[in-house]
Design a protein around this motif. Structure first.
Motif, PDB file in Angstrom:
ATOM      1  N   ASP A 171       0.799  -1.228   0.000  1.00 16.12           N
ATOM      2  CA  ASP A 171       0.000   0.000   0.000  1.00 16.12           C
ATOM      3  C   ASP A 171       0.827   1.271   0.000  1.00 16.12           C
ATOM      4  O   ASP A 171       0.281   2.375   0.046  1.00 16.12           O
ATOM      5  CB  ASP A 171      -0.938   0.002   1.221  1.00 16.12           C
ATOM      6  N   THR A 172       2.149   1.141  -0.005  1.00 16.26           N
ATOM      7  CA  THR A 172       2.999   2.332  -0.069  1.00 16.26           C
ATOM      8  C   THR A 172       3.045   2.846  -1.508  1.00 16.26           C
ATOM      9  O   THR A 172       2.572   2.198  -2.439  1.00 16.26           O
ATOM     10  CB  THR A 172       4.428   1.996   0.400  1.00 16.26           C
ATOM     11  N   ASN A 173       3.591   4.010  -1.681  1.00 13.78           N
ATOM     12  CA  ASN A 173       3.737   4.602  -3.009  1.00 13.78           C
ATOM     13  C   ASN A 173       5.214   4.895  -3.268  1.00 13.78           C
ATOM     14  O   ASN A 173       5.743   5.846  -2.713  1.00 13.78           O
ATOM     15  CB  ASN A 173       2.917   5.890  -3.113  1.00 13.78           C
ATOM     16  N   PRO A 174       5.903   4.069  -4.042  1.00 17.30           N
ATOM     17  CA  PRO A 174       5.383   2.904  -4.782  1.00 17.30           C
ATOM     18  C   PRO A 174       5.306   1.672  -3.893  1.00 17.30           C
ATOM     19  O   PRO A 174       5.944   1.622  -2.835  1.00 17.30           O
ATOM     20  CB  PRO A 174       6.442   2.722  -5.871  1.00 17.30           C
ATOM     21  N   PRO A 175       4.547   0.654  -4.320  1.00 16.26           N
ATOM     22  CA  PRO A 175       4.552  -0.612  -3.579  1.00 16.26           C
ATOM     23  C   PRO A 175       5.962  -1.207  -3.596  1.00 16.26           C
ATOM     24  O   PRO A 175       6.662  -1.123  -4.606  1.00 16.26           O
ATOM     25  CB  PRO A 175       3.578  -1.489  -4.362  1.00 16.26           C
ATOM     26  N   VAL A 181       1.350  -6.370  -7.465  1.00  9.84           N
ATOM     27  CA  VAL A 181       0.629  -6.131  -6.210  1.00  9.84           C
ATOM     28  C   VAL A 181      -0.636  -6.981  -6.168  1.00  9.84           C
ATOM     29  O   VAL A 181      -0.937  -7.637  -5.164  1.00  9.84           O
ATOM     30  CB  VAL A 181       0.277  -4.633  -6.059  1.00  9.84           C
ATOM     31  N   GLY A 182      -1.400  -6.981  -7.278  1.00 15.11           N
ATOM     32  CA  GLY A 182      -2.626  -7.781  -7.321  1.00 15.11           C
ATOM     33  C   GLY A 182      -2.343  -9.261  -7.165  1.00 15.11           C
ATOM     34  O   GLY A 182      -3.060  -9.965  -6.440  1.00 15.11           O
ATOM     35  N   ALA A 183      -1.291  -9.750  -7.800  1.00 16.65           N
ATOM     36  CA  ALA A 183      -0.962 -11.173  -7.720  1.00 16.65           C
ATOM     37  C   ALA A 183      -0.528 -11.559  -6.315  1.00 16.65           C
ATOM     38  O   ALA A 183      -0.930 -12.608  -5.787  1.00 16.65           O
ATOM     39  CB  ALA A 183       0.135 -11.505  -8.727  1.00 16.65           C
ATOM     40  N   LYS A 237      22.309  -7.531   3.810  1.00 17.46           N
ATOM     41  CA  LYS A 237      21.855  -6.149   3.684  1.00 17.46           C
ATOM     42  C   LYS A 237      20.457  -6.104   3.077  1.00 17.46           C
ATOM     43  O   LYS A 237      20.200  -6.695   2.029  1.00 17.46           O
ATOM     44  CB  LYS A 237      22.831  -5.364   2.804  1.00 17.46           C
ATOM     45  N   PRO A 238      19.506  -5.377   3.707  1.00 19.36           N
ATOM     46  CA  PRO A 238      18.145  -5.291   3.151  1.00 19.36           C
ATOM     47  C   PRO A 238      18.122  -4.437   1.889  1.00 19.36           C
ATOM     48  O   PRO A 238      18.858  -3.465   1.761  1.00 19.36           O
ATOM     49  CB  PRO A 238      17.343  -4.651   4.278  1.00 19.36           C
ATOM     50  N   HIS A 239      17.255  -4.796   0.970  1.00 22.51           N
ATOM     51  CA  HIS A 239      17.190  -4.106  -0.320  1.00 22.51           C
ATOM     52  C   HIS A 239      15.727  -3.980  -0.727  1.00 22.51           C
ATOM     53  O   HIS A 239      15.014  -4.987  -0.826  1.00 22.51           O
ATOM     54  CB  HIS A 239      17.982  -4.899  -1.364  1.00 22.51           C
ATOM     55  N   LEU A 240      15.278  -2.758  -0.976  1.00 24.92           N
ATOM     56  CA  LEU A 240      13.891  -2.496  -1.355  1.00 24.92           C
ATOM     57  C   LEU A 240      13.798  -2.290  -2.860  1.00 24.92           C
ATOM     58  O   LEU A 240      14.611  -1.586  -3.456  1.00 24.92           O
ATOM     59  CB  LEU A 240      13.364  -1.254  -0.642  1.00 24.92           C
ATOM     60  N   VAL A 241      12.757  -2.896  -3.467  1.00 20.98           N
ATOM     61  CA  VAL A 241      12.551  -2.768  -4.911  1.00 20.98           C
ATOM     62  C   VAL A 241      11.067  -2.517  -5.172  1.00 20.98           C
ATOM     63  O   VAL A 241      10.212  -3.221  -4.636  1.00 20.98           O
ATOM     64  CB  VAL A 241      12.987  -4.046  -5.660  1.00 20.98           C
TER      65      VAL A 241
END
Length: 312
Positions: free
Chosen positions: A179-183, A204-206, A193-197
């Motif tokens: 639900d964030t922008n962007p998901p 998102v729907g899937a 190390k954490p990595h956000l993509v």
């Protein structure tokens, strides 16, 4: 005179005395034996005093021709310390200026075609997962995450999910934020190390449909995001699923492995005009040189597209 084979035991002891691991020691000796075999095949002397730089160069070139430049580089890299040892002050088996490895070069690697999944092949994968079963929803979500992110298999199977935590990435127990922008989805790179993509609306729907199916699954309490009949899905389990879906999609003869999704995403971004910095950031590379291989493969296509658009 002393043969290479006669020195193998002493060299092994020297490597172990230096604190090298058994695996590294075995690699050094493997290259030494490869040189011995090549000398024997070509009827050349195996005494260290008679091995010339030109012979060692020929060994490297023959290895590259018969196997690959990478294998030739591997053997030369392992043999350099050996010839240095022969000429060391402690050993003095050879004079200091008689190091046969000095000046030996490796050929440049030949360009290797690294196929990616085409858009039609990705669509075929998704059609094979069309359905409402738990496996269908899970596999669709996994394939869309692969296609959107190019994640390594270790990053994918390492994703976590705890229903009570919601979609809040401040909680390490949940690696999806729809639900964030962007998901976003979160992976762990090599070293943890954490990595956000970011992911697309279709992904998102899937993922949302999969999470709703997951909630009533017998293994829903498992902390792994991707689960199956016995619990968390492993890397080999994902690979097996992809091969099954490829067969259902009619993709016979297509090499299917998880890293191909990574190549596909990198090439797709470069073909679209993304910078090397952007590709490295999205795929989690700290070294821009990692992008160079993919950039060289897409450069020709970009040039052709630009020429077509110029309408000369």
């Amino acid at each position: 005179m002393t043969t290479l084979t006669a020195l193998e035991t002493s060299y092994r002891r020297q490597l172990r005395a230096r604190g090298l691991s058994d695996a590294t020691t075995d690699n050094y000796l493997r290259s030494l034996r490869a040189l011995v075999a090549w000398l024997d095949t070509n009827g050349l002397p195996k005494e260290v005093e008679q091995i010339t730089r030109h012979q060692l160069q020929d060994f490297v070139l023959d290895t590259a021709d018969n196997t690959s430049a990478a294998t030739a580089r591997f053997h030369l890299g392992n043999l350099r310390p050996f010839f240095g040892w022969l000429c060391s002050d402690e050993e003095r088996i050879l004079p200091r200026d008689a190091n046969s490895a000095t000046g030996v070069r490796c050929p440049k690697p030949k360009p290797v075609a690294r196929p990616t999944f085409t858009g039609d092949q990705v669509a075929a994968f998704l059609r094979a997962c069309r359905g409402s079963t738990f496996d269908d929803r899970r596999d669709t979500a996994i394939i869309r995450v692969f296609a959107d992110t190019g994640v390594r298999i270790s990053g994918l199977v390492g994703m976590r999910y705890t229903p009570d935590a919601g979609h809040n990435l401040e909680n390490p127990a949940t690696d999806v934020s729809l639900d964030t922008n962007p998901p976003l989805v979160r992976f762990r790179l090599k070293g943890g190390k954490p990595h956000l993509v970011p992911v697309s609306a279709a992904t998102v729907g899937a993922v949302d449909r999969y999470l709703r199916a997951r909630a009533s699954h017998p293994k829903a309490a498992n902390p792994a995001l991707w689960i199956g009949r016995t619990g968390a899905i492993s890397g080999p389990g994902v690979a097996k699923m992809l091969k099954k879906r490829a067969h259902q999609a009619g993709l016979e003869g297509v090499r299917v492995h998880t890293h191909r999704w990574r190549r596909t995403r990198a090439t797709q971004l470069l073909d679209a005009g993304a910078s090397a910095e952007t590709v490295a950031e999205l795929l989690g590379w700290s070294d821009l040189s990692m992008v160079a291989t993919y950039a060289s493969e897409s450069r020709q296509r970009r040039a052709w597209n630009e020429l077509r658009n110029l309408q000369l």
